[in-house]
Design an enzyme around this catalytic site. Structure first.
Site, PDB file in Angstrom:
ATOM      1  CG  ASP A 168      67.739  13.496  11.641  1.00 26.85           C
ATOM      2  OD1 ASP A 168      67.687  14.694  12.234  1.00 26.85           O
ATOM      3  OD2 ASP A 168      66.473  13.153  11.227  1.00 26.85           O
ATOM      4  CG  ASN A 176      55.557  15.291  13.468  1.00 26.62           C
ATOM      5  OD1 ASN A 176      54.800  15.153  14.488  1.00 26.62           O
ATOM      6  ND2 ASN A 176      56.929  15.616  13.201  1.00 26.62           N
ATOM      7  CG  ASP A 185      55.808  15.513  20.746  1.00 26.83           C
ATOM      8  OD1 ASP A 185      56.732  15.829  19.987  1.00 26.83           O
ATOM      9  OD2 ASP A 185      55.119  16.432  21.125  1.00 26.83           O
ATOM     10  CD  GLU A 213      63.475  15.463  12.903  1.00 26.15           C
ATOM     11  OE1 GLU A 213      63.753  15.521  11.692  1.00 26.15           O
ATOM     12  OE2 GLU A 213      62.983  16.288  13.356  1.00 26.15           O
TER      13      GLU A 213
END
Length: 303
Positions: A168, A176, A185, A213
């Site tokens: 992860d 973000n 992205d 993720e």
């Protein structure tokens, strides 16, 4: 299927009924003489219907004649010819055969019907292609280029895994919030490409994106130690993305958890243990690989 059963119709009856069949049909003798045919069959050869009757098939079309001779060898043995597809007059047809035998058991005539299946076959091919495209979309994660959660679920059912791992991205929400979803992205996309390249280069197992993720790997040829070694290489490879995006050294990193599949732990149970190991990594250190063994969690360090 437009075939007149030999148990219900005699050869003379077939000769009279063949004209009303809605498909190309011909009744042939054991010597390949045309005993009866209809206009659909005549149109194949672009000849007047009258020119076909009482003619030998060899004089009409030698290829058809040779094929019929091969069919006769099978029919004379009392065997059936299974329907098959053949291109005729630039169209795909399904050929069906019905043999007729006399009271002595000798072959007396063969009815051949050709059903035009070109449109149906084209639709079937299109449907199969659509199904393949749909499966590809379901099994493929478009953003990262990796296999999808759907593909993972199918693979998990096979229960062939020796070890499982979950990784992860650390602090992905911060990434973000600070740089925006488009940038995040791009990070996921580049990570996917890097993982895909490593998997192909070193013949690693397939890597699946579970969503967001989070990624999962099912190891079928690598034990717990080998799986940890691979995850450590992935951890180090992920850090290189910081240089690619001109970020500080530890902005992009992963935490990973690994667990073995044993007699006491199925792949699903091992996945749960790997998930716990991954969260242990996030709580303790981040940017690290933890594994589950002997009912406890440990940080992996390269020897």
């Amino acid at each position: 299927m437009f075939i007149l059963d030999s148990n219900q119709y005699s050869v003379p009856q077939v000769q009279s009924l063949i004209q009303v069949l809605p498909v190309a049909a011909v009744l042939l003798s054991p010597t390949a003489e045309i005993l009866a045919a209809n206009q659909h069959y005549a149109s194949f050869f672009r000849r007047p219907f009258s020119q076909l009757l009482s003619k030998n098939l060899q004089h009409i079309d030698n290829y058809c004649y040779q094929s019929y001779c091969n069919d006769l060898r099978i029919l004379r043995q009392g065997k059936k010819i299974q329907p098959f597809e053949h291109i005729f007059a630039q169209r795909e047809h399904r050929l069906n055969f019905q043999a007729y035998y006399n009271s002595q058991g000798d072959l007396s005539a063969v009815l051949v019907c050709a059903v035009d299946v070109s449109d149906l076959t084209a639709k079937q091919r299109h449907l199969k292609q659509c199904n393949r495209d749909l499966k590809q979309k379901l099994d493929h994660d478009e953003l990262t280029g990796l296999s999808s959660r759907h593909a993972f679920a199918q693979q998990l059912r096979q229960q062939n895994a020796v070890a499982v791992a979950i990784l992860d991205l650390d602090n992905f929400k911060n990434l973000n919030d600070q740089y925006g979803h488009i940038f995040a992205d791009r990070v996921l996309s580049q990570l996917g490409k890097r993982l895909q390249h490593l998997s192909q280069k070193y013949a690693w197992p397939t890597i699946y994106r579970m969503g967001g993720e989070e990624f999962v790997i099912l190891f079928e040829q690598h034990d717990l130690l080998q799986a940890c070694q691979i995850m450590e290489q992935i951890r180090q490879a992920t850090l290189l993305l910081n240089q690619e995006f001109a970020l500080s050294q530890d902005t992009i990193s992963i935490s990973a958890g690994v667990a073995a599949v044993t007699q006491n732990y199925t792949a699903i149970h091992a996945l749960e243990q790997a998930d716990q190991a991954m969260y242990m990594a996030k709580q303790q250190h981040k940017n690290s690989v933890y594994y589950y063994q002997n009912a406890d969690f440990y940080r992996y360090f390269e020897a």
